[in-house]
Design a protein around this motif. Structure first.
Motif, PDB file in Angstrom:
ATOM      1  N   LYS A   1       0.837  -1.178   0.000  1.00  0.00           N
ATOM      2  CA  LYS A   1       0.000   0.000   0.000  1.00  0.00           C
ATOM      3  C   LYS A   1       0.876   1.233   0.000  1.00  0.00           C
ATOM      4  N   ALA A   2       0.384   2.284  -0.675  1.00  0.00           N
ATOM      5  CA  ALA A   2       1.043   3.580  -0.659  1.00  0.00           C
ATOM      6  C   ALA A   2      -0.020   4.632  -0.913  1.00  0.00           C
ATOM      7  N   ASN A   3      -0.031   5.662  -0.044  1.00  0.00           N
ATOM      8  CA  ASN A   3      -1.039   6.709  -0.169  1.00  0.00           C
ATOM      9  C   ASN A   3      -2.457   6.141  -0.152  1.00  0.00           C
ATOM     10  N   GLY A   4      -2.640   5.045   0.572  1.00  0.00           N
ATOM     11  CA  GLY A   4      -3.965   4.473   0.736  1.00  0.00           C
ATOM     12  C   GLY A   4      -4.469   3.692  -0.460  1.00  0.00           C
ATOM     13  N   ALA A   5      -3.649   3.491  -1.465  1.00  0.00           N
ATOM     14  CA  ALA A   5      -4.102   2.782  -2.661  1.00  0.00           C
ATOM     15  C   ALA A   5      -3.243   1.563  -2.911  1.00  0.00           C
ATOM     16  N   GLU A   6      -3.847   0.578  -3.538  1.00  0.00           N
ATOM     17  CA  GLU A   6      -3.091  -0.617  -3.894  1.00  0.00           C
ATOM     18  C   GLU A   6      -2.075  -0.274  -4.977  1.00  0.00           C
ATOM     19  N   VAL A   7      -0.886  -0.834  -4.872  1.00  0.00           N
ATOM     20  CA  VAL A   7       0.136  -0.644  -5.885  1.00  0.00           C
ATOM     21  C   VAL A   7       0.093  -1.837  -6.815  1.00  0.00           C
ATOM     22  N   GLU A   8      -0.180  -1.603  -8.064  1.00  0.00           N
ATOM     23  CA  GLU A   8      -0.278  -2.686  -9.025  1.00  0.00           C
ATOM     24  C   GLU A   8       1.110  -3.218  -9.357  1.00  0.00           C
ATOM     25  N   GLU A   9       1.219  -4.544  -9.490  1.00  0.00           N
ATOM     26  CA  GLU A   9       2.487  -5.168  -9.835  1.00  0.00           C
ATOM     27  C   GLU A   9       2.334  -5.957 -11.126  1.00  0.00           C
ATOM     28  N   ALA A  10       3.435  -6.128 -11.808  1.00  0.00           N
ATOM     29  CA  ALA A  10       3.421  -6.950 -13.016  1.00  0.00           C
ATOM     30  C   ALA A  10       3.097  -8.380 -12.616  1.00  0.00           C
ATOM     31  N   GLU A  11       2.349  -9.079 -13.474  1.00  0.00           N
ATOM     32  CA  GLU A  11       1.934 -10.438 -13.145  1.00  0.00           C
ATOM     33  C   GLU A  11       3.115 -11.370 -12.978  1.00  0.00           C
ATOM     34  N   THR A  12       4.232 -11.019 -13.576  1.00  0.00           N
ATOM     35  CA  THR A  12       5.381 -11.902 -13.524  1.00  0.00           C
ATOM     36  C   THR A  12       6.314 -11.597 -12.353  1.00  0.00           C
ATOM     37  N   SER A  13       5.932 -10.611 -11.513  1.00  0.00           N
ATOM     38  CA  SER A  13       6.800 -10.224 -10.406  1.00  0.00           C
ATOM     39  C   SER A  13       7.004 -11.386  -9.452  1.00  0.00           C
ATOM     40  N   PRO A  14       8.283 -11.724  -9.140  1.00  0.00           N
ATOM     41  CA  PRO A  14       8.537 -12.835  -8.212  1.00  0.00           C
ATOM     42  C   PRO A  14       7.924 -12.603  -6.850  1.00  0.00           C
ATOM     43  N   SER A  15       7.840 -11.321  -6.416  1.00  0.00           N
ATOM     44  CA  SER A  15       7.334 -11.063  -5.074  1.00  0.00           C
ATOM     45  C   SER A  15       5.852 -11.334  -4.943  1.00  0.00           C
ATOM     46  N   ASP A  16       5.132 -11.481  -6.073  1.00  0.00           N
ATOM     47  CA  ASP A  16       3.711 -11.810  -5.992  1.00  0.00           C
ATOM     48  C   ASP A  16       3.495 -13.133  -5.273  1.00  0.00           C
ATOM     49  N   GLN A  17       4.491 -14.000  -5.293  1.00  0.00           N
ATOM     50  CA  GLN A  17       4.363 -15.321  -4.707  1.00  0.00           C
ATOM     51  C   GLN A  17       4.636 -15.304  -3.202  1.00  0.00           C
ATOM     52  N   ARG A  18       5.079 -14.159  -2.669  1.00  0.00           N
ATOM     53  CA  ARG A  18       5.417 -14.064  -1.258  1.00  0.00           C
ATOM     54  C   ARG A  18       4.255 -13.423  -0.505  1.00  0.00           C
ATOM     55  N   GLN A  19       3.444 -14.204   0.173  1.00  0.00           N
ATOM     56  CA  GLN A  19       2.335 -13.655   0.927  1.00  0.00           C
ATOM     57  C   GLN A  19       2.782 -13.460   2.373  1.00  0.00           C
ATOM     58  N   VAL A  20       3.067 -12.194   2.726  1.00  0.00           N
ATOM     59  CA  VAL A  20       3.643 -11.901   4.036  1.00  0.00           C
ATOM     60  C   VAL A  20       2.872 -10.782   4.710  1.00  0.00           C
ATOM     61  N   GLU A  21       2.621 -10.933   5.994  1.00  0.00           N
ATOM     62  CA  GLU A  21       2.003  -9.871   6.770  1.00  0.00           C
ATOM     63  C   GLU A  21       2.910  -9.539   7.939  1.00  0.00           C
ATOM     64  N   MET A  22       3.209  -8.265   8.097  1.00  0.00           N
ATOM     65  CA  MET A  22       4.049  -7.803   9.192  1.00  0.00           C
ATOM     66  C   MET A  22       3.254  -7.875  10.489  1.00  0.00           C
ATOM     67  N   VAL A  23       3.785  -8.570  11.473  1.00  0.00           N
ATOM     68  CA  VAL A  23       3.164  -8.684  12.786  1.00  0.00           C
ATOM     69  C   VAL A  23       4.037  -7.953  13.785  1.00  0.00           C
ATOM     70  N   ARG A  24       3.453  -7.049  14.534  1.00  0.00           N
ATOM     71  CA  ARG A  24       4.205  -6.316  15.549  1.00  0.00           C
ATOM     72  C   ARG A  24       4.297  -7.155  16.823  1.00  0.00           C
TER      73      ARG A  24
END
Length: 199
Positions: free
Chosen positions: A69-92
């Motif tokens: 997220k940036a400025n409250g909006a979703e940032v679109e990524e290329a479908e081939t981006s390797p990071s699309d496969q990394r589903q991570v949530e920051m936990v405090r």
């Protein structure tokens, strides 16, 4: 986790936890955080949570969203981006049950606001832990120049979203380079956050 469990003893007083981690790019999962928290509670250990890379997560993040997220909006990524496969949530760490009273969280304008030269940071936590740190800090270190502290305060209030977008863009560029090298077989290891390979 076995090595970590073995390292905790009755003499352990403080545990420094860094997630997202620099330089590996690892982001601890909720289950891993709970395991660390259980050890801290069992041995009555204070946790110093270094979360300066809190906004540098990919395909998930401190905001809990499913995408960057940036400025409250979703940032679109290329479908081939390797990071699309990394589903991570920051936990405090402070949000893990039983840890709010024993966690000191470290933040930094260098990473959150891309103000790397200003060297302004902060620590927050329960008053009982902050009080001795404030006392020690006043005698052990010089503070950042007042104008820089005021500048960071203003930035946190007015430009945090814009700076957040810049921080994520810089972190993503570093991560994508590592992921590309991983795909090519020149490096190994998953990257989920921070600025991989940065010092």
């Amino acid at each position: 986790m076995d090595a970590l469990r073995a390292a905790f003893t009755c003499r352990t007083k403080v545990f420094i936890h860094n997630s997202p981690h620099n330089p590996t790019g690892a982001v601890f999962t909720l289950q891993e955080m709970e395991a660390v928290a259980a050890l801290c509670r069992k041995f009555d250990v204070v946790c110093i949570a270094d979360e300066v890379y809190e906004r540098c997560t990919f395909s998930g993040g401190a905001d809990g969203g499913g995408g960057d997220k940036a400025n409250g909006a979703e940032v679109e990524e290329a479908e081939t981006s390797p990071s699309d496969q990394r589903q991570v949530e920051m936990v405090r760490m402070i949000d893990v049950p039983g840890m709010s009273a024993r966690t000191l969280t470290v933040g930094s304008s260098s990473k959150l606001l891309c103000l790397t030269g200003w060297r302004v940071g902060w620590m927050h936590g329960p008053a009982t832990l902050i009080a001795p740190i404030r006392l020690m800090h006043s005698y052990a270190t010089f503070c950042a120049p007042t104008p820089l502290q005021l500048g960071v305060a203003a930035a946190l209030e007015s430009i945090a979203d814009e700076a957040d977008a810049a921080t994520r863009a810089r972190a993503r560029a570093a991560a994508e380079a590592v992921l590309a090298a991983e795909a090519a077989g020149t490096v190994a290891g998953a990257v989920a956050g921070a600025w991989p390979g940065a010092s």
